[in-house]
Write a protein that holds these residues in place. Structure first.
Motif, PDB file in Angstrom:
ATOM      1  N   ALA A   6      -8.206  -0.662   5.011  1.00 15.03           N
ATOM      2  CA  ALA A   6      -6.878  -0.677   5.700  1.00 15.03           C
ATOM      3  C   ALA A   6      -4.762  -1.157   5.272  1.00 15.03           C
ATOM      4  N   LEU A   7      -5.054  -1.459   4.434  1.00 16.90           N
ATOM      5  CA  LEU A   7      -4.044  -1.791   3.495  1.00 16.90           C
ATOM      6  C   LEU A   7      -3.747  -0.638   3.573  1.00 16.90           C
ATOM      7  N   ARG A   8      -4.376   0.351   2.108  1.00 21.03           N
ATOM      8  CA  ARG A   8      -4.566   1.703   1.431  1.00 21.03           C
ATOM      9  C   ARG A   8      -4.514   2.553   2.412  1.00 21.03           C
ATOM     10  N   ALA A   9      -4.907   2.812   3.538  1.00 19.33           N
ATOM     11  CA  ALA A   9      -4.242   3.781   4.496  1.00 19.33           C
ATOM     12  C   ALA A   9      -3.609   3.550   5.381  1.00 19.33           C
ATOM     13  N   MET A  10      -2.424   2.685   5.765  1.00 17.31           N
ATOM     14  CA  MET A  10      -1.562   2.635   5.767  1.00 17.31           C
ATOM     15  C   MET A  10      -0.421   3.261   5.504  1.00 17.31           C
ATOM     16  N   ASP A  11       0.479   3.533   5.868  1.00 20.13           N
ATOM     17  CA  ASP A  11       2.371   3.841   4.547  1.00 20.13           C
ATOM     18  C   ASP A  11       2.456   2.558   4.082  1.00 20.13           C
ATOM     19  N   PRO A  12       2.910   2.775   2.949  1.00 23.23           N
ATOM     20  CA  PRO A  12       3.052   1.579   2.301  1.00 23.23           C
ATOM     21  C   PRO A  12       3.739   0.485   2.673  1.00 23.23           C
ATOM     22  N   GLY A  13       4.890   1.182   2.936  1.00 25.41           N
ATOM     23  CA  GLY A  13       5.861   0.874   4.217  1.00 25.41           C
ATOM     24  C   GLY A  13       5.426  -0.126   5.314  1.00 25.41           C
ATOM     25  N   GLU A  14       4.728   0.275   5.805  1.00 26.73           N
ATOM     26  CA  GLU A  14       4.287  -0.468   7.047  1.00 26.73           C
ATOM     27  C   GLU A  14       2.996  -1.248   6.628  1.00 26.73           C
ATOM     28  N   ALA A  15       2.580  -1.470   5.555  1.00 28.54           N
ATOM     29  CA  ALA A  15       1.522  -1.868   4.759  1.00 28.54           C
ATOM     30  C   ALA A  15       2.392  -3.270   4.287  1.00 28.54           C
ATOM     31  N   LEU A  16       3.350  -3.505   3.499  1.00 31.08           N
ATOM     32  CA  LEU A  16       4.205  -4.075   2.728  1.00 31.08           C
ATOM     33  C   LEU A  16       4.503  -5.387   4.411  1.00 31.08           C
ATOM     34  N   TYR A  17       5.192  -4.370   5.249  1.00 36.07           N
ATOM     35  CA  TYR A  17       5.741  -4.946   6.193  1.00 36.07           C
ATOM     36  C   TYR A  17       5.354  -5.993   6.783  1.00 36.07           C
ATOM     37  N   ARG A  18       3.465  -5.914   7.224  1.00 32.80           N
ATOM     38  CA  ARG A  18       2.523  -6.333   7.898  1.00 32.80           C
ATOM     39  C   ARG A  18       2.441  -8.052   6.410  1.00 32.80           C
ATOM     40  N   LEU A  19       2.065  -7.508   5.876  1.00 36.09           N
ATOM     41  CA  LEU A  19       2.139  -8.045   4.615  1.00 36.09           C
ATOM     42  C   LEU A  19       2.972  -9.364   4.773  1.00 36.09           C
ATOM     43  N   GLN A  20       3.907  -9.044   4.682  1.00 31.26           N
ATOM     44  CA  GLN A  20       5.363 -10.457   4.162  1.00 31.26           C
ATOM     45  C   GLN A  20       5.185 -11.183   5.837  1.00 31.26           C
ATOM     46  N   LYS A  21       4.246 -11.196   6.492  1.00 25.31           N
ATOM     47  CA  LYS A  21       4.457 -11.700   7.686  1.00 25.31           C
ATOM     48  C   LYS A  21       3.663 -12.971   7.333  1.00 25.31           C
ATOM     49  N   LEU A  22       2.947 -12.601   5.844  1.00 28.90           N
ATOM     50  CA  LEU A  22       1.515 -14.057   6.231  1.00 28.90           C
ATOM     51  C   LEU A  22       2.373 -14.846   5.615  1.00 28.90           C
ATOM     52  N   PRO A  23       2.839 -16.433   5.562  1.00 34.37           N
ATOM     53  CA  PRO A  23       3.420 -17.684   5.190  1.00 34.37           C
ATOM     54  C   PRO A  23       3.001 -17.410   3.714  1.00 34.37           C
ATOM     55  N   GLY A  24       4.717 -17.967   2.827  1.00 38.97           N
ATOM     56  CA  GLY A  24       4.676 -17.413   1.354  1.00 38.97           C
ATOM     57  C   GLY A  24       4.805 -16.251   0.404  1.00 38.97           C
ATOM     58  N   VAL A  25       4.584 -14.853   1.672  1.00 35.56           N
ATOM     59  CA  VAL A  25       5.063 -13.974   1.038  1.00 35.56           C
ATOM     60  C   VAL A  25       5.873 -12.880   1.240  1.00 35.56           C
ATOM     61  N   GLY A  26       6.321 -13.284  -0.047  1.00 34.13           N
ATOM     62  CA  GLY A  26       8.279 -12.725  -0.014  1.00 34.13           C
ATOM     63  C   GLY A  26       7.300 -10.772  -0.052  1.00 34.13           C
ATOM     64  N   PRO A  27       8.221 -10.193  -0.497  1.00 38.12           N
ATOM     65  CA  PRO A  27       9.057  -9.272  -1.259  1.00 38.12           C
ATOM     66  C   PRO A  27       7.701  -8.780  -2.440  1.00 38.12           C
ATOM     67  N   PHE A  28       7.886  -9.612  -3.216  1.00 36.40           N
ATOM     68  CA  PHE A  28       7.356  -8.969  -4.783  1.00 36.40           C
ATOM     69  C   PHE A  28       5.440  -9.623  -4.418  1.00 36.40           C
ATOM     70  N   SER A  29       5.499 -10.778  -3.670  1.00 28.95           N
ATOM     71  CA  SER A  29       3.813 -11.197  -3.870  1.00 28.95           C
ATOM     72  C   SER A  29       3.359 -10.150  -2.612  1.00 28.95           C
ATOM     73  N   ALA A  30       4.208  -9.402  -1.304  1.00 25.93           N
ATOM     74  CA  ALA A  30       3.246  -8.234  -0.673  1.00 25.93           C
ATOM     75  C   ALA A  30       3.422  -6.869  -1.880  1.00 25.93           C
ATOM     76  N   GLN A  31       3.989  -6.566  -2.715  1.00 23.36           N
ATOM     77  CA  GLN A  31       3.778  -5.334  -3.769  1.00 23.36           C
ATOM     78  C   GLN A  31       2.401  -5.831  -4.456  1.00 23.36           C
ATOM     79  N   LEU A  32       2.454  -6.368  -5.117  1.00 22.72           N
ATOM     80  CA  LEU A  32       1.420  -7.663  -5.928  1.00 22.72           C
ATOM     81  C   LEU A  32       0.088  -7.354  -4.890  1.00 22.72           C
ATOM     82  N   ILE A  33       0.223  -7.510  -3.832  1.00 23.42           N
ATOM     83  CA  ILE A  33      -1.550  -7.547  -2.718  1.00 23.42           C
ATOM     84  C   ILE A  33      -1.206  -5.985  -2.259  1.00 23.42           C
ATOM     85  N   LEU A  34      -0.171  -5.278  -3.056  1.00 25.48           N
ATOM     86  CA  LEU A  34      -0.924  -4.250  -1.925  1.00 25.48           C
ATOM     87  C   LEU A  34      -1.463  -2.750  -3.307  1.00 25.48           C
ATOM     88  N   ILE A  35      -0.776  -3.470  -4.662  1.00 25.25           N
ATOM     89  CA  ILE A  35      -0.872  -2.679  -6.071  1.00 25.25           C
ATOM     90  C   ILE A  35      -2.274  -3.889  -6.607  1.00 25.25           C
TER      91      ILE A  35
END
Length: 301
Positions: A210-239
Motif C-alpha cells: 500500500a505504501l509503495r502504491a501511493m504517491d511518495p509525498g502522500e505516503a510520507l505525509y501519512r507516515l509522519q502522523k505516527l507518534p515519533g515519526v518525523g521526516p527522516f524516519s518516514a523516509q527510512l520506513i518508505l525507502i
C-alpha cells in the motif's frame, strides 16, 4: 512453533544482482547487527515475522547461478508463499533493475559506484513495521547502542527460528510487542510509540504494498502522523522498509555530505542535490544506498 521446510522457490533478478554483495552489506549494516547473516559464499539467512499473518519464518537464500537465487522457507504452511514474496522485496528483487546501468552511463559518479559495488541492490528491513520500530528505538541514540537494543529485544521477546542449523532471533510480531508492558531499558515514551507502531501494523497502516502504491509525498505525509515519526524516519520506513526504489532522502545528512564530496559541490544545498538526483530516476533510492555504502566504507578505512 511448528514449521515445515518447504520446497525451494527460485527468484530471477532483472538486471545485475549479487547475493554475496547483499550478505556483505547486511553483515556490516549496523541496524541489522547481523554478522552471522551469511558465513558461506552466496548464502544468506533471515528470520522475520511475515507481513499480514505475522507468523515467524526462517529463510535460507542461496545464489545458484548468476542473477538468480533459491529461497528455502521454514514456516507454517499458510505463510511460505508470502515469506518468499517478502524476501523478494527485502533483496530488492521485486524491482526491474535492467535500466540501472544506464544511470551510471549518464552520470560518472554513479558509474564509478556501480563498478565499486557490482550487483549491490538495497537490502531492506524485513518490513515497514520493523523499519519503524528501528526508527523509534534509535531516536537520540548512537547507532551501535540502538542496534544492540533491537537485537536484545528480538532475542528476549521475539521467536527463535532455526535456519540451516543456525538459531536466529526473529523480531517480535506486532501483537507480541503490544503484549509487553516493559521493553528492556527503553523509556516509557518509546514504549508507547512502539505500541503505536504495532497497532498501525496490525491495522494495515504500514503495509508495504500500500505504501509503495501511493504517491511518495502522500505516503510520507501519512507516515509522519505516527507518534515519533518525523521526516527522516518516514523516509527510512518508505525507502528501507517498503522498498520504494525512487525516493531521494531529503532528510539524510550523511548522504548529502557524500554527494557534496563526490560531486565536488561543497556548498550545495539540498535543493541542488535533489536536482542532481533527478538524473538517477527511477532508481534514486538505489543510488542513495550506494552513496551511503561508499561513505561508510571510506569512514571505516
Amino acid at each position: 512453533m511448528t514449521t515445515i521446510l518447504h520446497r525451494p522457490a527460485r527468484i530471477v533478478a532483472k538486471g545485475p544482482f549479487d547475493l554475496g554483495a547483499s550478505a556483505r552489506f547486511l553483515a556490516g549494516f549496523t541496524p541489522a547487527a547481523r554478522p552471522d547473516a551469511g558465513d558461506e559464499a552466496g548464502t544468506l539467512r533471515l528470520a522475520f515475522p511475515v507481513e499480514g499473518t505475522w507468523e515467524h519464518a526462517g529463510v535460507l537464500v542461496r545464489q545458484r547461478a548468476p542473477g538468480s537465487v533459491e529461497v528455502s522457507v521454514e514456516a507454517g504452511q499458510r505463510v511460505a508463499g508470502e515469506a518468499v514474496r517478502q524476501v523478494r522485496r527485502i533483496l530488492s528483487l521485486d524491482v526491474d533493475g535492467s535500466g540501472f546501468a544506464a544511470v551510471g552511463e549518464a552520470d560518472p559518479v554513479v558509474g564509478r559506484l556501480l563498478e565499486r559495488y557490482p550487483g549491490l541492490r538495497p537490502v531492506l528491513f524485513p518490513s515497514p513495521y520493523e523499519a519503524a520500530c528501528w526508527a523509534i528505538i534509535g531516536n537520540q541514540l548512537r547507532m551501535a547502542s540502538a542496534a544492540q537494543l533491537k537485537r536484545r529485544l528480538a532475542e528476549r521477546n521475539g521467536v527463535s527460528v532455526e535456519v540451516s542449523g543456525h538459531r536466529l532471533a526473529s523480531f517480535p510480531a506486532p501483537a507480541e510487542l503490544l503484549a509487553l508492558d516493559r521493553l528492556l531499558d527503553l523509556p516509557e515514551v518509546k514504549v508507547r510509540r512502539l505500541h503505536s507502531i504495532a497497532r498501525a501494523a496490525l491495522d494495515g497502516v504500514l503495509d508495504a504494498a500500500a505504501l509503495r502504491a501511493m504517491d511518495p509525498g502522500e505516503a510520507l505525509y501519512r507516515l509522519q502522523k505516527l507518534p515519533g515519526v518525523g521526516p527522516f524516519s518516514a523516509q527510512l520506513i518508505l525507502i528501507r522498509g517498503a522498498g520504494h526504489p525512487d525516493v531521494f532522502p531529503t532528510a539524510e545528512e550523511r548522504l548529502h555530505a557524500e554527494m557534496r564530496a563526490l560531486y565536488r559541490r561543497p556548498e550545495a544545498k539540498v535543493t541542488e542535490l535533489e536536482r542532481i538526483a533527478r538524473g538517477w530516476r527511477p532508481y534514486r533510492s538505489w543510488v542513495a544506498l550506494l552513496l551511503r555504502t561508499n561513505r561508510e566504507a571510506r569512514s571505516a578505512s
